[in-house]
Scaffold this motif. Structure first.
Motif, PDB file in Angstrom:
ATOM      1  N   MET A  96      31.813  46.750  48.384  1.00  5.84           N
ATOM      2  CA  MET A  96      30.345  46.597  47.619  1.00  5.84           C
ATOM      3  C   MET A  96      29.261  46.835  48.680  1.00  5.84           C
ATOM      4  N   SER A  97      28.187  47.543  48.239  1.00  4.67           N
ATOM      5  CA  SER A  97      27.226  47.910  49.041  1.00  4.67           C
ATOM      6  C   SER A  97      25.956  46.543  48.974  1.00  4.67           C
ATOM      7  N   ARG A  98      25.362  46.902  50.077  1.00  7.16           N
ATOM      8  CA  ARG A  98      24.168  45.871  50.092  1.00  7.16           C
ATOM      9  C   ARG A  98      23.318  45.692  48.965  1.00  7.16           C
ATOM     10  N   VAL A  99      22.922  46.952  48.365  1.00  4.72           N
ATOM     11  CA  VAL A  99      22.348  46.965  47.200  1.00  4.72           C
ATOM     12  C   VAL A  99      22.902  46.212  45.973  1.00  4.72           C
ATOM     13  N   LYS A 146      25.143  43.727  46.200  1.00  2.00           N
ATOM     14  CA  LYS A 146      25.170  42.612  46.357  1.00  2.00           C
ATOM     15  C   LYS A 146      23.864  41.801  46.053  1.00  2.00           C
ATOM     16  N   LEU A 147      22.763  42.626  46.493  1.00  2.00           N
ATOM     17  CA  LEU A 147      21.478  41.971  46.153  1.00  2.00           C
ATOM     18  C   LEU A 147      20.982  42.234  44.519  1.00  2.00           C
ATOM     19  N   TYR A 148      21.709  42.962  44.045  1.00  3.50           N
ATOM     20  CA  TYR A 148      21.567  42.966  42.456  1.00  3.50           C
ATOM     21  C   TYR A 148      22.139  41.999  41.875  1.00  3.50           C
ATOM     22  N   HIS A 149      23.493  41.768  42.286  1.00  7.16           N
ATOM     23  CA  HIS A 149      24.180  40.807  41.704  1.00  7.16           C
ATOM     24  C   HIS A 149      23.750  39.295  41.634  1.00  7.16           C
ATOM     25  N   ARG A 150      22.998  39.043  43.030  1.00  6.16           N
ATOM     26  CA  ARG A 150      22.436  37.803  43.335  1.00  6.16           C
ATOM     27  C   ARG A 150      21.141  37.664  42.593  1.00  6.16           C
ATOM     28  N   LEU A 151      20.316  38.638  42.254  1.00  7.84           N
ATOM     29  CA  LEU A 151      19.181  38.627  41.582  1.00  7.84           C
ATOM     30  C   LEU A 151      19.460  38.409  40.011  1.00  7.84           C
ATOM     31  N   VAL A 152      20.782  38.975  39.495  1.00  7.28           N
ATOM     32  CA  VAL A 152      21.171  38.609  38.001  1.00  7.28           C
ATOM     33  C   VAL A 152      21.475  37.342  37.986  1.00  7.28           C
ATOM     34  N   VAL A 153      22.348  36.552  38.929  1.00  2.00           N
ATOM     35  CA  VAL A 153      22.581  35.250  38.971  1.00  2.00           C
ATOM     36  C   VAL A 153      21.349  34.417  38.950  1.00  2.00           C
ATOM     37  N   TRP A 154      20.447  34.722  39.937  1.00  2.00           N
ATOM     38  CA  TRP A 154      19.344  33.638  39.733  1.00  2.00           C
ATOM     39  C   TRP A 154      18.404  33.910  38.483  1.00  2.00           C
ATOM     40  N   LEU A 155      18.372  35.004  38.053  1.00  8.20           N
ATOM     41  CA  LEU A 155      17.547  35.190  36.520  1.00  8.20           C
ATOM     42  C   LEU A 155      18.338  34.565  35.476  1.00  8.20           C
ATOM     43  N   LEU A 156      19.626  34.715  35.588  1.00  9.55           N
ATOM     44  CA  LEU A 156      20.423  33.416  34.645  1.00  9.55           C
ATOM     45  C   LEU A 156      20.054  32.302  34.813  1.00  9.55           C
TER      46      LEU A 156
END
Length: 261
Positions: free
Chosen positions: A1-4, A6-16
């Motif tokens: 999994m690329s850095r981008v 991982k950052l996207y998944h973290r943003l989705v989690v925080w948004l939820l």
């Protein structure tokens, strides 16, 4: 999994988390605010609403009633369901299809209809149970049954019940010794999930509690309903306390679970 990614998944989690937590945060702020009407943020903060709630004997009694009924129904369910599930899974596996239909029957009948029928059945001798915790324990047993049966049945399929028992019998154990000392420890995860799912559902049940017992054995949800016309700050403190109790029970169950993590 690329850095981008991982950052996207973290943003989705925080948004939820923000979307799901915003209503609770607003309720908490209103429950500890002195006044909040025409401003973006509360004009002041106080703990008097929470203090008034947790010093109210009626609230503490209702909370104790809810916990007693929920855990009583769950204990009753496990004592009855676990042996029955073992017998079905080991001796009569074809009955599993019938059980899958039967466990859904409590959800096929609306709670109001069930409550009216129970009122007519248990409001006179020889079994006058309305207004007592026993009728709620029986009702909650039927509500928790689908959650408990399905979670434990999935766990039984995952551990390969027949092979475990056959291996234990080859080592000299009887069938019930194998079930008690070999199968049951392997069902801890399924039992844990079943209890948590059932508890989170039962602690918020209102229809049966209000119609069958009401204020004669007031539960937490009935107390919340009866206090709805009071102060909004007090009601918000009550709702937040309700969520805190559920989170506390969940945390304790997770801490006591030997297979967590």
């Amino acid at each position: 999994m690329s850095r981008v990614e991982k950052l996207y998944h973290r943003l989705v989690v925080w948004l939820l988390l923000i979307i799901l937590g915003a209503p609770l945060l607003a309720t908490l702020l209103y429950g500890i605010s002195t006044e909040w009407s025409d401003t973006i943020l509360p004009q002041g903060f106080t703990l008097k609403w929470l203090t008034a709630l947790w010093s109210d004997p009626r609230f503490l009694t209702a909370l104790g009633h809810s916990l007693l009924i929920c855990f009583g129904a769950l204990l009753f369910s496990l004592v009855l369901v676990l042996p029955a599930m073992f017998v079905i899974a080991y001796y009569y596996p074809k009955l599993d299809a019938v059980m899958n239909v039967l466990i859904l029957m409590p959800f096929a009948v609306p709670p109001v209809v069930s409550a009216v029928g129970l009122l007519q059945l248990y409001s006179s001798s020889p079994l006058m149970l309305t207004g007592t915790p026993w009728i709620l324990i029986g009702c909650y047993f039927t509500i928790a049954l689908p959650f408990i049966y399905r979670a434990i049945a999935n766990n039984m399929q995952a551990i390969n019940l027949k092979e475990l028992i056959d291996a234990a019998q080859l080592l000299g154990a009887s069938t019930w010794q194998a079930a008690l000392f070999v199968v049951l420890p392997n069902l801890r995860k399924g039992v844990f999930i079943a209890v948590l799912l059932s508890f989170s559902f039962l602690i918020g049940e209102f229809v049966f509690a209000n119609l069958l017992v009401g204020t004669r054995y007031e539960t937490l949800q009935v107390y919340l309903y009866n206090m709805r016309t009071g102060s909004g700050h007090f009601t918000s403190a009550l709702v937040i306390s309700y969520f805190a109790v559920v989170l506390l029970v969940t945390w304790l169950a997770n801490a006591l679970n030997p297979e967590r993590g």
